[in-house]
Design a protein around this motif. Structure first.
Motif, PDB file in Angstrom:
ATOM      1  N   PRO A  63       2.565  -3.934   7.023  1.00 59.49           N
ATOM      2  CA  PRO A  63       3.515  -4.660   7.873  1.00 59.49           C
ATOM      3  C   PRO A  63       2.892  -5.640   8.858  1.00 59.49           C
ATOM      4  N   TYR A  64       1.593  -5.862   8.780  1.00 57.33           N
ATOM      5  CA  TYR A  64       0.928  -6.717   9.759  1.00 57.33           C
ATOM      6  C   TYR A  64       1.213  -8.191   9.456  1.00 57.33           C
ATOM      7  N   GLN A  65       1.431  -8.958  10.523  1.00 54.73           N
ATOM      8  CA  GLN A  65       1.776 -10.357  10.370  1.00 54.73           C
ATOM      9  C   GLN A  65       0.565 -11.284  10.318  1.00 54.73           C
ATOM     10  N   ASN A  66      -0.624 -10.766  10.591  1.00 54.65           N
ATOM     11  CA  ASN A  66      -1.814 -11.623  10.627  1.00 54.65           C
ATOM     12  C   ASN A  66      -2.605 -11.611   9.321  1.00 54.65           C
ATOM     13  N   MET A  67      -2.078 -11.003   8.273  1.00 51.14           N
ATOM     14  CA  MET A  67      -2.793 -10.927   6.992  1.00 51.14           C
ATOM     15  C   MET A  67      -2.412 -12.140   6.146  1.00 51.14           C
ATOM     16  N   HIS A  68      -3.336 -13.079   6.056  1.00 49.79           N
ATOM     17  CA  HIS A  68      -3.112 -14.317   5.311  1.00 49.79           C
ATOM     18  C   HIS A  68      -3.851 -14.198   3.971  1.00 49.79           C
ATOM     19  N   TYR A  69      -3.120 -13.916   2.893  1.00 46.88           N
ATOM     20  CA  TYR A  69      -3.725 -13.671   1.584  1.00 46.88           C
ATOM     21  C   TYR A  69      -4.182 -14.985   0.949  1.00 46.88           C
ATOM     22  N   VAL A  70      -5.350 -14.915   0.285  1.00 42.98           N
ATOM     23  CA  VAL A  70      -5.910 -16.108  -0.332  1.00 42.98           C
ATOM     24  C   VAL A  70      -6.058 -15.973  -1.847  1.00 42.98           C
ATOM     25  N   THR A  71      -6.351 -14.762  -2.338  1.00 49.04           N
ATOM     26  CA  THR A  71      -6.527 -14.605  -3.781  1.00 49.04           C
ATOM     27  C   THR A  71      -6.511 -13.131  -4.152  1.00 49.04           C
ATOM     28  N   VAL A  72      -6.389 -12.879  -5.441  1.00 56.75           N
ATOM     29  CA  VAL A  72      -6.500 -11.534  -6.014  1.00 56.75           C
ATOM     30  C   VAL A  72      -7.548 -11.593  -7.112  1.00 56.75           C
ATOM     31  N   ALA A  73      -8.541 -10.709  -7.044  1.00 58.15           N
ATOM     32  CA  ALA A  73      -9.619 -10.696  -8.039  1.00 58.15           C
ATOM     33  C   ALA A  73     -10.193  -9.296  -8.120  1.00 58.15           C
ATOM     34  N   GLY A  74     -10.500  -8.849  -9.334  1.00 59.46           N
ATOM     35  CA  GLY A  74     -11.110  -7.544  -9.515  1.00 59.46           C
ATOM     36  C   GLY A  74     -10.253  -6.401  -9.029  1.00 59.46           C
ATOM     37  N   GLY A  75      -8.949  -6.538  -9.082  1.00 57.69           N
ATOM     38  CA  GLY A  75      -8.072  -5.472  -8.628  1.00 57.69           C
ATOM     39  C   GLY A  75      -7.912  -5.384  -7.134  1.00 57.69           C
ATOM     40  N   ASN A  76      -8.404  -6.386  -6.380  1.00 60.09           N
ATOM     41  CA  ASN A  76      -8.310  -6.395  -4.925  1.00 60.09           C
ATOM     42  C   ASN A  76      -7.588  -7.648  -4.444  1.00 60.09           C
ATOM     43  N   ALA A  77      -6.868  -7.514  -3.341  1.00 59.95           N
ATOM     44  CA  ALA A  77      -6.219  -8.645  -2.684  1.00 59.95           C
ATOM     45  C   ALA A  77      -7.045  -9.017  -1.453  1.00 59.95           C
ATOM     46  N   PHE A  78      -7.490 -10.256  -1.384  1.00 51.83           N
ATOM     47  CA  PHE A  78      -8.365 -10.724  -0.316  1.00 51.83           C
ATOM     48  C   PHE A  78      -7.543 -11.524   0.690  1.00 51.83           C
ATOM     49  N   TYR A  79      -7.837 -11.316   1.971  1.00 49.45           N
ATOM     50  CA  TYR A  79      -7.041 -11.992   2.990  1.00 49.45           C
ATOM     51  C   TYR A  79      -7.886 -12.313   4.221  1.00 49.45           C
ATOM     52  N   GLU A  80      -7.403 -13.299   4.959  1.00 49.65           N
ATOM     53  CA  GLU A  80      -7.967 -13.690   6.246  1.00 49.65           C
ATOM     54  C   GLU A  80      -7.033 -13.211   7.359  1.00 49.65           C
ATOM     55  N   LYS A  81      -7.586 -12.936   8.499  1.00 46.92           N
ATOM     56  CA  LYS A  81      -6.778 -12.577   9.667  1.00 46.92           C
ATOM     57  C   LYS A  81      -6.563 -13.836  10.509  1.00 46.92           C
ATOM     58  N   ARG A  82      -5.311 -14.294  10.565  1.00 49.57           N
ATOM     59  CA  ARG A  82      -4.961 -15.504  11.309  1.00 49.57           C
ATOM     60  C   ARG A  82      -3.796 -15.210  12.261  1.00 49.57           C
ATOM     61  N   ASP A  83      -3.782 -15.954  13.367  1.00 47.06           N
ATOM     62  CA  ASP A  83      -2.699 -15.783  14.330  1.00 47.06           C
ATOM     63  C   ASP A  83      -1.493 -16.620  13.929  1.00 47.06           C
ATOM     64  N   ARG A  84      -0.490 -16.699  14.795  1.00 49.37           N
ATOM     65  CA  ARG A  84       0.724 -17.424  14.471  1.00 49.37           C
ATOM     66  C   ARG A  84       0.486 -18.918  14.295  1.00 49.37           C
TER      67      ARG A  84
END
Length: 299
Positions: A154-175
């Motif tokens: 439920p976190y709003q700062n998870m900015h997803y960039v890609t999915v690879a190898g069964g994992n979802a990768f994301y950056e932490k960004r503010d509003r």
């Protein structure tokens, strides 16, 4: 124009022509004599930050890429390696690869201790070397975090960039879209340099200490096994200045004997330490053994 005017202008025109011709000749002569001077600007020196890694760091990187990528694809391997390098260059995490991988609750449990079956990932070593040379998974971008794909938070700062190898990768960004962590360095601004971590044997000699447990045993370990007999500790070499001064003493004087460093020897027969001196001809002088207390009694 009258004839008199023409007669007056002819000398003036001739004079102007001679002056123009003289200027052209002078310019050509000067250009032919003076060599052409060109300013050569030095090539810009590339100043890249150097991050050092050891063979142990490479193994930590390899293990993290193996266990976290679920051994599914090269893109998954490279994505995990890119996250590790993003953390290393962001200055917000430990300064070594092993320090990053060993952080609690960051990578798979037992990532540094579990057994690997490298036959299931034949491209693993090639992927690790590619990461060290500077290759990255471009889809990961500045991501320093990932989790198993398919999970939702439920976190709003998870900015997803890609999915690879069964994992979802994301950056932490503010509003406003700004990174909440120090950004990693671009890959063209740093390099990795290998540093061998083998200990210097001379450092052990200079320490003048030795651990009894490190002395190899003559027999297989057991309840009655003892340490190896007469295992010497490295001693200091004689002072060259003292030896030289002793050799040039005047005749009739008795040369002073160079100081001799003590050698600690372990005796497997008595299981006691004895102090001996490396004199060549001197007999060993045993130290008196202290009285032992009965087993199980604390005095």
């Amino acid at each position: 124009m009258t004839a008199s005017d023409k007669a007056f202008l002819r000398p003036a025109i001739g004079l102007v022509g001679m002056m123009f011709l003289s200027a052209c000749t002078s310019a050509q002569t000067t250009a032919s004599i003076s060599p052409a001077t060109t300013t050569v600007k030095p090539a810009p020196v590339s100043k890249k930050q150097v991050y050092h890694y050891t063979p142990a760091d490479r193994d930590c990187m390899k293990r993290a890429m193996y266990f976290e990528s679920q051994r599914s694809s090269r893109e998954g391997l490279m994505a995990v390696g890119t996250v590790i390098m993003n953390r290393l260059t962001s200055d917000a995490y430990p300064p070594t690869i092993c320090g990053i991988v060993a952080q609690e609750r960051q990578f798979a449990p037992g990532v540094l201790t579990r057994a690997m079956n490298e036959a299931t990932v034949p491209e693993l070593d090639a992927a690790v070397d590619a990461i060290i040379r500077g290759e990255r998974n471009p889809e990961v971008k500045d991501a320093m975090f990932f989790h198993t794909a398919g999970l939702r938070f439920p976190y709003q700062n998870m900015h997803y960039v890609t999915v690879a190898g069964g994992n979802a990768f994301y950056e932490k960004r503010d509003r406003d879209g700004d990174l909440q962590t120090p950004p990693p360095k671009p890959v063209d601004e740093y390099v990795l340099a290998l540093v061998q971590s083998n200990p210097d044997p001379f450092s052990l000699i200079q320490a003048k200490e030795i651990d009894v447990a490190s002395i190899p045993a003559t027999t297989a370990p057991g309840p009655d096994s003892m340490v190896a007999m007469n295992v010497p500790v490295p001693i200091e070499r004689p002072d060259p200045l003292a030896i030289r001064s002793a050799s040039i003493q005047p005749a009739g004087t008795q040369p002073a004997k160079p100081s001799v460093a003590p050698v600690i020897l372990a005796s497997s027969m008595s299981n006691e330490w004895m102090l001996r001196f490396d004199t060549g001809n001197a007999k060993p002088i045993p130290t008196p053994s202290p009285k032992r207390s009965p087993a199980g009694v604390d005095r």
